[in-house]
Design a protein around this motif. Structure first.
Motif, PDB file in Angstrom:
ATOM      1  N   SER B  84     123.129  76.746 136.808  1.00 44.48           N
ATOM      2  CA  SER B  84     123.453  77.706 136.406  1.00 44.48           C
ATOM      3  C   SER B  84     122.088  78.529 135.569  1.00 44.48           C
ATOM      4  CB  SER B  84     124.733  77.858 135.310  1.00 44.48           C
ATOM      5  OG  SER B  84     125.086  76.449 135.047  1.00 44.48           O
ATOM      6  N   LEU B 152     129.220  82.178 132.106  1.00 44.43           N
ATOM      7  CA  LEU B 152     128.718  82.163 130.432  1.00 44.43           C
ATOM      8  C   LEU B 152     127.143  82.254 130.338  1.00 44.43           C
ATOM      9  CD1 LEU B 152     131.371  79.087 130.094  1.00 44.43           C
ATOM     10  CD2 LEU B 152     131.330  81.405 128.788  1.00 44.43           C
ATOM     11  N   MET B 153     126.468  81.397 131.684  1.00 39.73           N
ATOM     12  CA  MET B 153     125.177  81.574 131.431  1.00 39.73           C
ATOM     13  C   MET B 153     124.782  82.988 131.434  1.00 39.73           C
ATOM     14  SD  MET B 153     122.808  79.374 130.876  1.00 39.73           S
ATOM     15  CE  MET B 153     121.365  78.394 131.348  1.00 39.73           C
ATOM     16  N   VAL B 156     125.349  84.985 128.228  1.00 39.33           N
ATOM     17  CA  VAL B 156     124.540  84.835 127.083  1.00 39.33           C
ATOM     18  C   VAL B 156     123.131  85.327 127.281  1.00 39.33           C
ATOM     19  CG1 VAL B 156     123.637  82.840 125.734  1.00 39.33           C
ATOM     20  CG2 VAL B 156     126.097  82.981 126.307  1.00 39.33           C
ATOM     21  N   THR B 157     122.683  84.982 128.429  1.00 39.83           N
ATOM     22  CA  THR B 157     121.018  85.144 128.545  1.00 39.83           C
ATOM     23  C   THR B 157     121.101  86.857 128.724  1.00 39.83           C
ATOM     24  OG1 THR B 157     121.513  84.590 131.011  1.00 39.83           O
ATOM     25  CG2 THR B 157     120.284  82.985 129.581  1.00 39.83           C
ATOM     26  N   ALA B 194     118.596  81.373 123.918  1.00 41.56           N
ATOM     27  CA  ALA B 194     119.907  81.645 124.659  1.00 41.56           C
ATOM     28  C   ALA B 194     120.031  80.909 125.831  1.00 41.56           C
ATOM     29  CB  ALA B 194     119.660  83.098 124.969  1.00 41.56           C
ATOM     30  N   GLY B 198     123.455  78.944 126.556  1.00 40.91           N
ATOM     31  CA  GLY B 198     123.971  78.949 127.876  1.00 40.91           C
ATOM     32  C   GLY B 198     124.073  77.842 128.454  1.00 40.91           C
ATOM     33  N   ALA B 262     122.145  80.721 120.792  1.00 37.72           N
ATOM     34  CA  ALA B 262     122.154  81.965 120.986  1.00 37.72           C
ATOM     35  C   ALA B 262     122.182  82.921 120.223  1.00 37.72           C
ATOM     36  CB  ALA B 262     123.725  82.103 121.709  1.00 37.72           C
TER      37      ALA B 262
END
Lengths: 377, 267
Positions: B84, B152-153, B156-157, B194, B198, B262
């Motif tokens: 991911s 999700l990754m 967050v990023t 992050a 993630g 994060a």
């Protein structure tokens, strides 16, 4: 279009020293017919500009005038569509920003948040492989220079906006680049801080004798800082000169109103008397006034706000009705409406103008020598 | 009866406190009960247990079935986390830093995994994996879990990158850094917390996954959640209390770490 003598009349024609730059020698930076097109939009049209070593040159203009585009071309964030950019005589038009030997200060500081103040200042030195000891020494020197000694171990987020911008100056100056660019560096600061930083920038420029190109839309900032100012509109340089030249002898109506805040009065007729005087018919009067430009084109009479006064005087007489008054301590701004001319704004001595009342008639005078016939653009 | 504003203020405050406390108790009570029951020493399930001890944990770590399940879950979750990251990081650069046409579609498409109801998604995944002959394979499980963990990754990023000004990279380049140096040394460096956050979220998501495995798993592919489910179906083995407790503790620690990382990008 080329910015020829025709478009930059009288005051703005660079004097001998400015012209020395056009052969590439003697100029720190030179733009030769540089343009930038984005699709069918012309962001910058054939700009010619020569900046002398040690000069503080400001690009002044409203947003969208092309000043930021010019800056981005000089620093290398964009490539010119045509033309050449020369730095110390060598063509840098298509070099990467890293190869150009330029320092830049951004509006939002752009300090590296994960590095200390010292590491931020040393960033350019590290890339240039300075030995650690020399780097440390130079950082100390820069911290002294920007008046933040002992701040080396702090992080940018621990500093105020003004302090951060000083660190950004330190980072740009540390490796002694051939040219410093400043993109509205005071834009994010409040008024008091802005005045302090103006002084700081003036002091650093005097001390280091660096060549600076400064971008702003603030006319006061340009007046206070610059050796010369290039005024831009719609992707073109419409005037180039010292602050005094541009303020007192603007080359056209745009410069007169944008830079000197002057009133532009329509004239019913004008005729050249000599190279720099003309007969004008304005507000029902005929008078001889100073003039710039070729003489053939449409013109307006520029009258600066402070040229107007209450006492009877020879020259232009304006009868109107007071619309609004605003007290600024020692001075009072009075807006009046004049039949056949429109709104005219004057700045009068506050104590002399105590009797001025909104809605009442008023008569103001401007000495003919304090007015200027300018080409209308 | 009229209440003074002060009294009614107090009543609302007390009512709010009671509601929140009840809700928290309702959510946490089973968790606590599970944790307590995991220390039963009985070979059978009973409340309250007759004896106390670490018997369930011993079984968990010595029994081949549980060990295999744990290992398989890890062997799936770690590649899922890496995959991911490898997909999401270039994607968020395309979304935020390029003029790529359709980059918003890319963004929304990447989030599909958490928008589409999971059982419907699992049915679709079943069909796709069947077409490619990946049904009941390790690779198929990794791919399916990656689709699930990727959003999700991305979230967050993407949030972190949007807070990193482009000017920082430009400033590094004027100061003399090559494009690569500016990118790795400044932008990617600032994105790193992050990315770690993630990664942890992605790993936890994959580790906990209990729906997909029933659709696309197969013989020999029993992940930890699947083993728990199987065990619960065959009869209540008190070992699952220990498994569940360990899972909860591990996930909580990882989630706290992920959030911490994060958030540190902001500073």
């Amino acid at each position: 279009m080329t910015v020829s003598d025709e478009q930059i009349p009288a005051a703005s024609v660079p004097t001998g020293e400015g012209r020395a730059g056009t052969n590439g020698r003697g100029a720190a930076l030179e733009l030769r017919g540089v343009s930038k097109h984005f699709g069918s939009t012309v962001a910058l049209a054939e700009a010619n500009l020569s900046v002398r070593p040690g000069e503080f040159l400001t690009l002044l203009g409203p947003s969208g005038s092309g000043k930021t585009t010019m800056l981005r071309l000089i620093v290398g964030f964009e490539a010119p569509t045509s033309g050449q950019i020369l730095l110390r005589g060598s063509d840098i038009s298509h070099m990467s920003p890293a190869e150009r030997d330029i320092g830049m200060v951004f509006q939002q500081y752009a300090l590296f948040p994960h590095m200390t103040v010292a590491d931020n200042i040393a960033y350019g030195l590290k890339i240039r492989r300075w030995p650690a000891a020399e780097r440390k020494h130079k950082v100390e020197e820069m911290l002294e220079l920007i008046r933040l000694p002992g701040f080396g171990d702090r992080y940018p987020r621990q500093l105020s906006g003004g302090q951060q911008q000083r660190v950004a100056l330190g980072r740009a100056l540390a490796y002694d680049p051939a040219l410093i660019l400043m993109d509205e560096p005071l834009g994010a600061l409040d008024r008091t801080l802005r005045l302090q930083m103006e002084e700081e920038i003036r002091r650093l420029h005097r001390k280091l004798n660096a060549t600076v190109i400064y971008v702003t839309h603030d006319q006061q900032e340009a007046l206070a800082l610059s050796d010369r100012i290039a005024i831009m509109r719609d992707g073109r340089i419409v005037a180039l000169g010292t602050p005094e030249e541009l303020y007192y002898r603007p080359g056209n109506s745009f410069v007169a109103s944008f830079f000197a805040n002057a009133n532009l009065l329509p004239v019913d007729g004008h005729e050249r008397r000599s190279a720099d005087t003309a007969w004008v018919h304005c507000a029902g009067q005929e008078l001889e006034v100073p003039a710039v430009g070729g003489g053939g084109e449409p013109a307006v009479l520029s009258v600066r706000r402070r040229s107007l006064r209450l006492g009877p005087a020879d020259g232009l007489r304006l009868d109107g009705t007071v619309e609004e008054t605003l007290l600024f301590g020692d001075e009072r701004e009075v807006a009046m409406s004049v039949d056949g001319i429109g709104r005219v704004v004057a700045v009068l001595d506050a104590r002399d103008s105590g009797e001025v009342r909104v809605g009442e008639p008023i008569t103001l005078y401007a000495p003919a020598a304090d007015t200027l016939l300018v080409p209308e653009i | 009866m009229r209440l003074s504003p002060r009294t009614s203020d107090r009543i609302t405050r007390i009512a709010g406190f009671v509601t929140v406390t009840l809700a928290a108790a309702f959510l946490l009570a089973p968790v606590l009960l599970t944790a307590v029951l995991s220390f039963s020493n009985d070979p059978y399930f009973g409340v309250p247990p007759d004896t106390w001890g670490f018997r369930q944990y011993e079984t968990l770590f010595t029994d081949q079935i549980w060990r295999d399940a744990l290992m398989l879950s890890l062997k799936i979750a770690l590649p899922v986390g890496l995959l991911s990251a490898v997909i999401a990081v270039p994607a968020v650069f395309a979304i935020h830093r390029s003029r790529l046409p359709g980059r918003n579609v890319l963004h929304v498409g990447g989030l599909a995994g958490i928008i589409i109801p999971i059982s419907a998604f699992a049915v679709a995944m079943y069909g796709v994996l069947a077409d490619f002959g990946l049904l009941g394979t390790y690779a198929g499980l990794v791919l399916a879990n990656t689709v699930l963990a990727l959003p999700l990754m991305l979230v967050v990023t993407s949030a972190a990158l949007s807070r990193i000004p482009v000017e920082l990279e430009l400033a590094a380049m004027v100061t003399g850094a090559s494009r690569a140096r500016a990118w790795f040394g400044i932008t990617l460096r600032l994105l790193a917390p992050a990315m770690i956050g993630g990664f942890v979220l992605a790993v936890v998501t994959s580790f906990d996954e209990a729906v997909f495995i029933n659709f696309i798993g197969g013989p020999g592919l029993t992940t930890l959640p699947k083993a728990i489910l199987d065990s619960a179906r065959l009869g209540v083995d008190p070992v699952i209390m220990a498994v569940a407790t360990l899972l909860m503790v591990a996930t909580s620690i990882l989630m706290i770490l992920a959030l911490k990382f994060a958030r540190s990008t902001d500073e």
